[in-house]
Design an enzyme around this catalytic site. Structure first.
Site, PDB file in Angstrom:
ATOM      1  N   ASN A   1       5.077  -7.856  18.487  1.00 54.59           N
ATOM      2  CA  ASN A   1       5.745  -8.588  17.523  1.00 54.59           C
ATOM      3  C   ASN A   1       7.373  -8.844  16.932  1.00 54.59           C
ATOM      4  O   ASN A   1       7.106  -7.898  16.438  1.00 54.59           O
ATOM      5  CB  ASN A   1       4.858  -9.926  16.863  1.00 54.59           C
ATOM      6  CG  ASN A   1       4.656 -10.408  16.498  1.00 54.59           C
ATOM      7  OD1 ASN A   1       6.087 -10.748  15.808  1.00 54.59           O
ATOM      8  ND2 ASN A   1       4.443 -11.590  15.678  1.00 54.59           N
ATOM      9  N   PRO A   2       8.566  -8.978  17.793  1.00 54.41           N
ATOM     10  CA  PRO A   2       9.566  -8.017  17.175  1.00 54.41           C
ATOM     11  C   PRO A   2       9.946  -9.144  15.702  1.00 54.41           C
ATOM     12  O   PRO A   2      10.768  -8.444  15.009  1.00 54.41           O
ATOM     13  CB  PRO A   2      10.490  -9.548  17.880  1.00 54.41           C
ATOM     14  CG  PRO A   2       9.769 -10.400  18.982  1.00 54.41           C
ATOM     15  CD  PRO A   2       8.299  -9.759  19.067  1.00 54.41           C
TER      16      PRO A   2
ATOM     17  N   ARG B   1       6.981  -0.737  22.913  1.00 55.99           N
ATOM     18  CA  ARG B   1       6.296  -1.950  23.346  1.00 55.99           C
ATOM     19  C   ARG B   1       6.499  -2.736  21.716  1.00 55.99           C
ATOM     20  O   ARG B   1       6.111  -2.131  21.311  1.00 55.99           O
ATOM     21  CB  ARG B   1       5.322  -1.595  24.010  1.00 55.99           C
ATOM     22  CG  ARG B   1       5.490  -3.156  24.536  1.00 55.99           C
ATOM     23  CD  ARG B   1       3.957  -3.371  25.223  1.00 55.99           C
ATOM     24  NE  ARG B   1       3.660  -5.101  26.302  1.00 55.99           N
ATOM     25  CZ  ARG B   1       2.833  -5.521  26.863  1.00 55.99           C
ATOM     26  NH1 ARG B   1       1.694  -3.594  26.934  1.00 55.99           N
ATOM     27  NH2 ARG B   1       2.861  -6.075  27.904  1.00 55.99           N
TER      28      ARG B   1
ATOM     29  N   GLY C   1       0.616  -6.359   4.902  1.00 62.60           N
ATOM     30  CA  GLY C   1       1.970  -7.421   4.698  1.00 62.60           C
ATOM     31  C   GLY C   1       2.653  -7.403   6.400  1.00 62.60           C
ATOM     32  O   GLY C   1       3.682  -7.959   6.069  1.00 62.60           O
ATOM     33  N   THR C   2       2.696  -6.067   6.495  1.00 59.49           N
ATOM     34  CA  THR C   2       3.222  -5.687   7.729  1.00 59.49           C
ATOM     35  C   THR C   2       2.968  -6.482   9.428  1.00 59.49           C
ATOM     36  O   THR C   2       3.689  -6.345  10.593  1.00 59.49           O
ATOM     37  CB  THR C   2       3.297  -4.492   8.234  1.00 59.49           C
ATOM     38  OG1 THR C   2       2.057  -3.720   7.980  1.00 59.49           O
ATOM     39  CG2 THR C   2       4.307  -3.975   6.638  1.00 59.49           C
TER      40      THR C   2
ATOM     41  N   GLU D   1       7.024   3.530   9.721  1.00 63.34           N
ATOM     42  CA  GLU D   1       7.347   4.207   8.367  1.00 63.34           C
ATOM     43  C   GLU D   1       8.788   5.083   9.088  1.00 63.34           C
ATOM     44  O   GLU D   1       9.690   4.788   7.954  1.00 63.34           O
ATOM     45  CB  GLU D   1       6.236   5.553   8.356  1.00 63.34           C
ATOM     46  CG  GLU D   1       5.128   5.811   7.645  1.00 63.34           C
ATOM     47  CD  GLU D   1       3.843   6.235   7.966  1.00 63.34           C
ATOM     48  OE1 GLU D   1       3.620   6.850   7.268  1.00 63.34           O
ATOM     49  OE2 GLU D   1       2.627   6.325   8.340  1.00 63.34           O
TER      50      GLU D   1
ATOM     51  N   GLY E   1       0.832  -1.056   0.076  1.00 63.43           N
ATOM     52  CA  GLY E   1       0.331   0.157   0.303  1.00 63.43           C
ATOM     53  C   GLY E   1       0.650   1.463   0.289  1.00 63.43           C
ATOM     54  O   GLY E   1       0.561   1.766  -0.907  1.00 63.43           O
ATOM     55  N   PHE E   2       1.338   1.491   1.311  1.00 67.08           N
ATOM     56  CA  PHE E   2       2.409   2.631   1.115  1.00 67.08           C
ATOM     57  C   PHE E   2       2.133   4.061   1.049  1.00 67.08           C
ATOM     58  O   PHE E   2       3.155   4.886   0.769  1.00 67.08           O
ATOM     59  CB  PHE E   2       3.831   2.252   0.371  1.00 67.08           C
ATOM     60  CG  PHE E   2       3.955   0.831   0.001  1.00 67.08           C
ATOM     61  CD1 PHE E   2       4.993   0.210   0.785  1.00 67.08           C
ATOM     62  CD2 PHE E   2       3.893   0.299  -1.181  1.00 67.08           C
ATOM     63  CE1 PHE E   2       5.325  -0.623   1.041  1.00 67.08           C
ATOM     64  CE2 PHE E   2       4.796  -0.999  -1.751  1.00 67.08           C
ATOM     65  CZ  PHE E   2       5.525  -1.603  -0.480  1.00 67.08           C
TER      66      PHE E   2
END
Ligand code: MOS
Length: 737
Positions: free
Chosen positions: A629-630, A626, A462-463, A703, A233-234
Site C-alpha cells: 500500500n503506497p 513490493r 498506526g502504520t 524502521e 509503540g516504536f
C-alpha cells in the site's frame, strides 16, 4: 478491483480513530475496577531501609499497598526478552529491597478511584541507603566490556588503514532517547475464574500471553490479551513491562479488576529507552575513491541489571565494497532501567556516525558523496559473500539525487546562500535495515454475503497493518474493499507475529497470502474446478459465476481456512514456539542477504548569525521490495524521516550526572519535532518485488525511514557551515565556532 495489492487503500482503522470509537487499552471498561498509582525511587542505586505505608493504607478508598515487603507471590520464571523470554527487563520491581536505577517502582497503591490512589501514594515515606551511581556511559568509573561474538574481520583493516593515502578516523556520539508515544503505558487486568484478561498497549499480544502464563503458572489459553489499537509503540510496547505483571498480581490478590495508567514522567523509567552510543569509525581509500578499509567500533550504553547490545556493525560492515573490514562491539553498563528496542534500535544511532564518516571521506577525497557511495557499491555481501536477495541502493541514490536536485549542489561549505541570507546545506546518507521474517498464522472467512474477514493476532501500530492484511486477501480472492474486514491485536485470534523488527507485512502478510490461497482452492473445489478471476469462478468451459453464489451453496454459507507461513530457515520446532508466542525470526543473512535500502537527502537552512538549523526539505528513496500500500508505506517512511530530523536536531534524554537520573522527563523538557520543525518530505519507493525474501515479495518498511536521516542532516549542516558536528542533537552552540 479497488482493494488489492499496490493500491493506496485508505486506512480501515481511520474512521474509528477519528470518531473516537476505537478503544485503546486503557479505554476498555472493567466492571468494579480499582485504580493504581506508582511510587518510584528517588535514588539511583542502593537499598530501601524503611518504607512506611501506614498512612497510605489508612487513606480514603485505599484497597491495597504493595511494596517489596508484601510481594511474596512465588511467581514463575520468566526472562528478559533479549534472552528468549518476554520481559522488558530481567529485574522485576518489588521483588527485593534493592534499587538499581532512579525511577524504579518501589510501591503500588490501589484505591477505589484514581485520585485516591494518587493522593495515598504521596503519603508513603521511604528511607534509602544510597550508593554512588552513574547513569552516563561517560562517567569515569564505567568499564567498557567487549562483545567478542560480535566481531567481524575481513582482510586486515588496520594494515590497509596504515598504508592507504586517504583515511578518516573520527568518533561520534548519540545520547539516550525515549520513545514517548502519545498513548501512555497502561495495564488493566481482571481475573475471572482463574483466567486472566489483560488490556495493555502491546506490539506483541501473543508474547504477552505466553509470558504472563509462565509468570502466573497457568495455561496460555487462560490468558487473554487484547489490544486492537496502539497509540504509538516504536518498540517500547514490544515486551512485557514490569508494571503489567504487578497489576495482574494486584488484581488477583484483590479479586477485582485493577487499572494503571503510567504518568508521563514515569514513562521514562518504567519501560525501556534508546541507549547512548559512541562510535569510532575509520575509513581508508585510494585517491580515486576506492574504499580499501572499513572499521567501525561501537560502544553502547547498557544497564547493570541487564546486558543489552544493539550491534549496528553487523549492518554497517555490509554497506560498502571493501577488501578489509573490521568491526567491534562493546557495552558500558550504567545504573539505569534496561535499555530496549526503539525504532531501528541499532541502525538509527549507528548509521549517524558511520554515514557521517563516509561524508568526511568524500570531503577528504574531494569527491561527490553520492558518487563515492555509488563507486563502492558491493555486488555481493562483502562480509559473507552472499548474494543480495535484492539491493537497489544505486538506483535509490540516482533517483533521490534527481528528485532532490543534488546536481545544484556546489561542494564548497557555505557556498550556497538563500535569498534571505540563510546558509544552505545539502547532505545525504545511506539507510539500511535487515529484512527478517518469522512464522505467522491467519484465518480467513469468505461468506456468501461477499464479506471477507481476515483475523490474526498481529498488530497495527498506526502504520497500516489493518489495511494491508485485507489488501493481500482481497488481491487473491477478488473481494471489493468495502467487503473486507480485518481483526488484529487479540490473543484469541490465530497467531500473528510481534510488531517489531519491521517484520509484520513480510511475516503475517505472507500468512494471509497462503491462507487466502487455501480459501481460493477450497472455493474452486466447491465449484467443481475452474479459476477465480476478479471474484468470479470461471469454469474450464468459460462460463462465469460470482464466487458468492458458490459460497451460498456451501452448507455453512462460507468457506473458512486457517493457514500458517514460515520462512524456510525457521525449523518446525521454532515455528511451533513462535506461534505459541516465542521469539522466532529468520536472520537477514540466510541463503541470501536480505535488507531494505534507502538513499536519504536533506536540505538545511542555517541562520548565519544565530546558527539555528532548519530542515527545509527531505527526500528519501527506498528499496523495500513490493509495496502493498503506497499510502501507508509512504506515511511510515515519512514518519521515520521526521523522527530522523528530530534525532539530528532535538532529541536527548539529559542525564543529571550527580543524581544519576534522567532530568528532562516530560514533553516540555524532552524536545522532538513538531509540524513547524519539518519542511517538505518527499518519499518514493522503487518498484520491485523481492520474491527471494518471501512469497509476497516484501521487505521491511517500518524502521528504515529513520536510519539515514540524522547523518544526512549532519552532513548538510557541515555543507552549510563547514562545521563538522560529531554528536546529536546538533545544537546552536555546536555551530558557534
Ligand atoms: Mo521495533 S524498535 O523493532 O518495535
Amino acid at each position: 478491483m479497488d482493494g488489492g495489492i499496490g493500491l493506496p487503500v485508505t486506512r480501515r482503522d481511520a474512521p474509528g480513530k477519528v470518531s473516537g470509537d476505537a478503544q485503546y487499552a486503557a479505554d476498555f471498561p472493567h466492571a468494579g475496577c480499582a485504580y493504581a498509582a506508582l511510587t518510584t525511587s528517588s535514588i539511583a542505586r542502593g537499598r530501601i531501609v524503611r518504607i512506611d505505608t501506614a498512612q497510605a493504607e489508612r487513606a480514603a478508598g485505599v484497597q491495597m499497598v504493595l511494596t517489596h515487603r508484601s510481594l511474596n507471590e512465588g511467581l514463575g520464571e520468566e526472562t528478559f526478552a533479549m534472552k528468549g523470554g518476554h520481559m522488558q527487563s530481567s529485574f522485576l520491581p518489588l521483588t527485593s529491597d534493592e534499587v538499581h536505577y532512579a525511577g524504579q517502582i518501589v510501591s503500588l497503591v490501589i484505591a477505589d478511584t484514581q485520585e485516591q490512589a494518587e493522593a495515598a501514594s504521596r503519603l508513603i515515606a521511604i528511607d534509602y541507603d544510597a550508593q554512588p551511581a552513574s547513569a552516563s556511559m561517560d562517567d569515569g568509573d564505567r568499564v567498557e566490556k567487549p562483545l567478542e561474538s560480535k566481531s567481524i574481520d575481513v582482510g586486515n583493516a588496520n594494515a590497509a588503514l596504515a598504508i592507504s593515502p586517504v583515511t578518516i578516523d573520527a568518533t561520534y556520539v548519540t545520547p539516550a532517547q525515549h520513545h514517548n508515544p502519545i498513548e501512555l503505558y497502561a495495564t488493566s487486568a481482571e481475573w475471572r475464574e482463574g483466567r486472566l484478561l489483560v488490556h495493555v498497549p502491546s506490539q506483541w499480544v501473543m508474547g504477552t500471553r505466553m509470558g504472563l502464563a509462565t509468570i502466573f503458572g497457568i495455561p496460555a489459553e487462560d490468558v487473554h490479551v487484547e489490544c486492537p489499537y496502539v497509540g504509538g509503540g516504536f518498540g517500547g510496547k514490544a515486551t512485557i513491562l514490569p508494571h503489567t505483571v504487578l497489576i495482574a498480581m494486584a488484581a488477583r490478590r484483590l479479586g477485582r479488576a485493577v487499572k494503571l495508567v503510567v504518568p508521563r514522567e514515569a514513562m521514562f523509567t518504567v519501560g525501556s529507552f534508546r541507549p547512548a552510543t559512541r562510535s569510532r569509525v575509520r575509513l581508508a581509500a585510494e585517491r580515486d575513491g576506492t574504499i580499501t578499509a572499513v572499521s567501525h567500533e561501537q560502544a553502547g550504553q547498557s544497564a547493570t541489571i541487564d546486558h543489552v547490545s544493539f550491534a549496528v556493525t553487523e549492518v554497517t560492515a555490509r554497506m560498502y565494497a571493501s577488501p578489509n573490514i573490521r568491526v567491534r562491539e562493546s557495552t558500558v553498563a550504567t545504573d539505569v532501567n534496561t535499555p530496549g528496542f526503539q525504532r531501528a534500535p541499532a541502525e538509527a544511532p549507528g548509521f549517524f556516525g558511520f554515514e557521517c564518516a563516509v561524508d568526511e571521506l568524500a570531503v577528504a577525497l574531494g569527491m561527490d558523496p553520492v558518487a563515492l557511495r555509488t563507486k563502492n557499491e558491493p555486488a555481493r555481501d562483502p562480509v559473507g559473500n552472499l548474494a543480495w536477495s535484492s539491493r537497489k541502493l544505486t538506483e535509490c541514490f540516482a533517483r533521490g539525487a534527481e528528485l532532490f536536485g543534488w546536481s545544484r549542489r556546489t561542494p564548497e561549505p557555505g557556498s550556497m546562500v538563500a535569498e534571505d541570507g540563510a546558509l544552505i546545506g545539502y547532505g545525504c546518507a545511506t539507510a539500511c535495515y535487515p529484512s527478517a521474517s518469522g512464522p505467522s498464522a491467519a484465518r480467513i472467512r469468505y461468506s456468501a454475503d461477499g464479506v471477507c474477514i481476515v483475523s490474526l493476532s498481529a498488530h497495527d501500530l498506526g502504520t497500516g497493518a489493518y489495511t494491508v492484511m485485507g489488501q493481500i486477501a482481497a488481491e487473491v480472492l477478488g473481494v471489493p474493499n468495502h467487503l473486507v474486514r480485518v481483526q488484529l491485536g487479540d490473543s484469541t485470534l490465530p497467531s500473528g507475529i510481534i510488531a517489531g523488527g519491521s517484520v509484520t507485512t513480510s511475516s503475517s502478510g505472507s500468512a494471509v497470502h497462503v491462507t487466502a490461497l487455501a480459501v481460493r482452492d477450497a472455493l474452486l473445489r466447491a465449484a467443481g474446478g475452474g479459476e477465480l478471476v476478479d471474484g468470479f469462478v470461471v469454469s474450464p468451459d468459460g462460463s462465469r459465476r460470482p464466487a458468492t453464489e458458490v459460497l451460498a451453496e456451501c452448507t455453512s454459507g462460507f468457506i473458512e481456512e486457517t493457514g500458517v507461513w514460515k520462512p524456510d530457515s525457521i525449523s518446525d520446532k521454532q515455528m511451533q514456539n513462535g506461534l505459541a508466542g516465542g521469539m522466532a525470526f529468520s536472520s537477514a543473512l540466510g541463503k541470501y542477504a536480505t535488507y531494505s535500502f534507502g538513499a536519504q537527502f536533506a536540505e538545511v537552512r542555517v541562520d548565519p548569525l544565530l546558527r539555528t538549523v532548519r530542515v527545509h526539505r527531505m527526500v528519501g528513496v527506498f528499496d523495500c521490495g513490493r509495496i502493498i500500500n503506497p499510502r501507508t508505506a509512504r506515511s511510515n517512511l515519512a514518519g521515520g524521516m521526521i523522527w530522523g530530523a528530530s534525532f539530528a536536531l532535538l532529541e536527548e534524554t539529559q542525564i543529571d550526572r550527580k543524581r544519576a537520573r534522567f532530568a528532562n522527563t516530560d514533553l516540555a523538557g524532552y524536545h522532538f519535532s513538531t509540524n513547524a520543525d519539518i519542511g517538505e518530505v518527499v518519499v518514493e519507493m522503487l518498484d520491485g518485488s523481492d520474491t527471494l525474501a518471501n512469497p509476497i515479495g516484501t521487505k521491511g518498511v517500518g524502521e528504515i525511514g529513520i536510519v539515514g536521516m540524522p547523518a544526512a542532516i549532519a552532513n548538510a549542516v557541515y555543507h552549510a557551515t563547514g562545521v563538522r558536528v560529531r554528536k546529536t542533537p546538533i545544537q546552536v552552540e555546536d555551530l558557534l565556532v
